[in-house]
Design a protein around this motif. Sequence first.
Motif, PDB file in Angstrom:
ATOM      1  N   ASP A  39      38.241 -24.013  45.353  1.00 32.79           N
ATOM      2  CA  ASP A  39      37.098 -24.917  45.122  1.00 32.79           C
ATOM      3  C   ASP A  39      37.411 -26.193  44.347  1.00 32.79           C
ATOM      4  O   ASP A  39      36.589 -26.643  43.531  1.00 32.79           O
ATOM      5  CB  ASP A  39      35.971 -24.163  44.393  1.00 32.79           C
ATOM      6  N   GLU A  94      33.443 -23.980  48.168  1.00 31.62           N
ATOM      7  CA  GLU A  94      32.109 -23.365  48.099  1.00 31.62           C
ATOM      8  C   GLU A  94      31.110 -24.319  48.736  1.00 31.62           C
ATOM      9  O   GLU A  94      31.081 -25.514  48.378  1.00 31.62           O
ATOM     10  CB  GLU A  94      31.701 -23.088  46.643  1.00 31.62           C
ATOM     11  N   LYS A 117      30.445 -17.085  45.434  1.00 29.26           N
ATOM     12  CA  LYS A 117      31.425 -17.372  44.383  1.00 29.26           C
ATOM     13  C   LYS A 117      32.781 -16.757  44.746  1.00 29.26           C
ATOM     14  O   LYS A 117      33.823 -17.373  44.565  1.00 29.26           O
ATOM     15  CB  LYS A 117      30.942 -16.821  43.028  1.00 29.26           C
ATOM     16  N   VAL A 154      38.919 -23.819  40.293  1.00 31.20           N
ATOM     17  CA  VAL A 154      37.799 -23.840  39.354  1.00 31.20           C
ATOM     18  C   VAL A 154      36.638 -23.007  39.895  1.00 31.20           C
ATOM     19  O   VAL A 154      36.527 -22.830  41.101  1.00 31.20           O
ATOM     20  CB  VAL A 154      37.323 -25.298  39.126  1.00 31.20           C
ATOM     21  N   THR A 155      35.775 -22.572  38.994  1.00 32.02           N
ATOM     22  CA  THR A 155      35.952 -22.567  37.564  1.00 32.02           C
ATOM     23  C   THR A 155      36.453 -21.191  37.132  1.00 32.02           C
ATOM     24  O   THR A 155      36.194 -20.193  37.819  1.00 32.02           O
ATOM     25  CB  THR A 155      34.617 -22.873  36.810  1.00 32.02           C
ATOM     26  N   VAL A 160      33.870 -18.364  36.894  1.00 32.61           N
ATOM     27  CA  VAL A 160      32.947 -18.175  38.015  1.00 32.61           C
ATOM     28  C   VAL A 160      33.748 -17.856  39.289  1.00 32.61           C
ATOM     29  O   VAL A 160      34.061 -16.692  39.564  1.00 32.61           O
ATOM     30  CB  VAL A 160      31.998 -19.390  38.187  1.00 32.61           C
ATOM     31  N   CYS A 161      34.102 -18.862  40.060  1.00 31.49           N
ATOM     32  CA  CYS A 161      34.711 -18.575  41.372  1.00 31.49           C
ATOM     33  C   CYS A 161      36.129 -18.032  41.265  1.00 31.49           C
ATOM     34  O   CYS A 161      36.538 -17.217  42.092  1.00 31.49           O
ATOM     35  CB  CYS A 161      34.641 -19.816  42.253  1.00 31.49           C
TER      36      CYS A 161
HETATM   37  C1  C5J Z   1      32.783 -22.418  41.182  1.00 31.57           C
HETATM   38  C2  C5J Z   1      30.552 -22.710  40.365  1.00 31.57           C
HETATM   39  N1  C5J Z   1      33.606 -22.840  42.131  1.00 31.57           N
HETATM   40  N2  C5J Z   1      30.945 -22.795  39.099  1.00 31.57           N
HETATM   41  N3  C5J Z   1      31.452 -22.625  41.367  1.00 31.57           N
HETATM   42  O1  C5J Z   1      33.216 -21.886  40.192  1.00 31.57           O
HETATM   43  O2  C5J Z   1      29.383 -22.717  40.633  1.00 31.57           O
END
Ligand code: C5J
Length: 230
Positions: free
Chosen positions: A26, A74, A134, A159-160, A163-164
């Motif tokens: 991402d 994403e 994600k 990233v991040t 999260v992903c």
């Molecule tokens: C990702 C997000 N790629 N933080 N997406 O981590 O929404």
Amino acid sequence: MHLVSVPAEPYAFEFYPATAALLVIDMQRDFVEPGGFGAMLGNDVTPLRRAIAPTRRVLDAARRIGIMVVHTREGHRPDLSDLPPAKKARGRLKTGIGDQGPMGRVLVRGERGHDIVPELAPVPGEPVVDKPGKGAFYATDLETILRCRGIKSLLVAGVTTEVCVHTTVREANDRGFECLVLEDCVASYFPEFHEAGIKMIKAQGGIFGWVSSSAALLQALEKAGDAGAP
Ligand code: C5J
């Protein structure tokens, strides 16, 4: 084919380049560039941009050596038919996913913000996996792509962190892939989340995987000489 041993935590990460893939998660304008979705949410993109240069160095090495490279993005179909209403509603945003933002419609495939940043742009032959969630394994053909190439080890950037990257590493781990997360090639808008996310991966004997740096990986590849030469 040489075994590459990378100094890592909780212990050395060993892999064969022929059965490894660099997974770049991402690295899209919407997350990484000023004016993208991440910035619109009030985040400072500076920490994310710091991951670009080391990731580029790893990307260059992977391409030179012949390590498979896979990119993810994403985003959603333009008709938003794969956007769960719960995801659309989350945050009660004035400008949310699918709405017009400064870089086109937010997190919509084909829009400028959805593109990977030019510094890390895919080259022909590198699969780009578009994902609606994600995790990069959810509702995608990533696992099929990796299995068809006999991939066992993943070198993870993107990233991040919390999260992903985290969701994908957890999914990969459950599927039996070994993940090396490159600490300086992953990033978060929130330094404390990055730090905790990294700690979680390598805790308890490497519960989700291993952690190292781009420099350590590049040095290990150099040490292995012609590592990855088919
Ligand atoms: C990702 C997000 N790629 N933080 N997406 O981590 O929404």
